[in-house]
Design a protein around this motif. Sequence first.
Motif, mmCIF file in Angstrom:
data_model
loop_
_atom_site.group_PDB
_atom_site.id
_atom_site.type_symbol
_atom_site.label_atom_id
_atom_site.label_comp_id
_atom_site.label_asym_id
_atom_site.label_seq_id
_atom_site.Cartn_x
_atom_site.Cartn_y
_atom_site.Cartn_z
ATOM 1 N N LYS A 179 -6.983 12.234 1.130
ATOM 2 C CA LYS A 179 -7.269 11.561 -0.138
ATOM 3 C C LYS A 179 -5.992 11.287 -0.928
ATOM 4 O O LYS A 179 -5.903 10.315 -1.679
ATOM 5 N N GLN A 180 -4.996 12.139 -0.753
ATOM 6 C CA GLN A 180 -3.753 11.998 -1.509
ATOM 7 C C GLN A 180 -2.987 10.733 -1.123
ATOM 8 O O GLN A 180 -2.171 10.243 -1.901
ATOM 9 N N GLU A 182 -4.395 7.776 -0.356
ATOM 10 C CA GLU A 182 -5.099 6.531 -0.669
ATOM 11 C C GLU A 182 -4.393 5.729 -1.749
ATOM 12 O O GLU A 182 -4.421 4.496 -1.744
ATOM 13 N N GLN A 183 -3.759 6.410 -2.704
ATOM 14 C CA GLN A 183 -3.077 5.709 -3.791
ATOM 15 C C GLN A 183 -1.875 4.899 -3.307
ATOM 16 O O GLN A 183 -1.378 4.017 -4.022
ATOM 17 N N TRP A 184 -1.424 5.199 -2.085
ATOM 18 C CA TRP A 184 -0.246 4.511 -1.547
ATOM 19 C C TRP A 184 -0.624 3.373 -0.599
ATOM 20 O O TRP A 184 0.232 2.816 0.069
ATOM 21 N N SER A 185 -1.893 3.018 -0.560
ATOM 22 C CA SER A 185 -2.345 2.029 0.420
ATOM 23 C C SER A 185 -1.641 0.686 0.277
ATOM 24 O O SER A 185 -1.203 0.089 1.267
#
Length: 227
Positions: A179-180, A182-185
């Motif tokens: 989950k950590q 996902e913000q870097w997708s």
Amino acid sequence: MDFLNKILRIPLDQLPYFLITLIIAFSVHEFSHAYFANKFGDPTARLQGRLTLNPAVHFDLFGVILLLIAGFGWARPVPVNRDNFEKPRQMGIVVAAAGPLSNLLLGFLGTMIYVVLSRFGIIDMISNEILYNAVHTFFAMFNFWNFFLFLFNLLPLPPLDGYRILEDIVPDRARISLKQFEQWSVLIFLLILIIPQLRSVIIQPLYAGAETIYFQFGSFFLMLFGG
């Protein structure tokens, strides 16, 4: 025109066929997610108007622009609440896999139709040269890109379906760690876009894979219909 030709991965004369392919491929892909999520008890996509083949609700501008200039992209992800599923992990995998498999099915059907039309001389009956070339170009574009989208969406990178499948396969502890990232997708795909080495390692094999699938299905249908 010259400027567009330089930045677009798709030649301008083939752009209409490409856009038609995207409209069909993305709409069916996202509809498939929504359909199975709703069938398994999650109405989230349906309540947000995503249980439809209307392409206007499925297109993601950034994903389409990337596909045009970089050769990879995506539609707007369908919202899915796995907590509504009776068996969240198993049903979550089916819902995630439904999108890529719908593209595989579209490519399969497109290849079969193209081979049948060619094998029985139906395309050769087209006397107008422009229309004749358009039919060949459309099927080549439609089949290849659907096979590509099938493979591309199985990559285990957020927000792609392969990542969602991976989430439902790994243990809970690993899922929390995932989950950590996902913000870097967006950053991940921008790096793939601007770093040729990354693109050649991650994206180029998918092109080759899509061509191989297209060739194998084409050969199968030629054999099946006596080509």
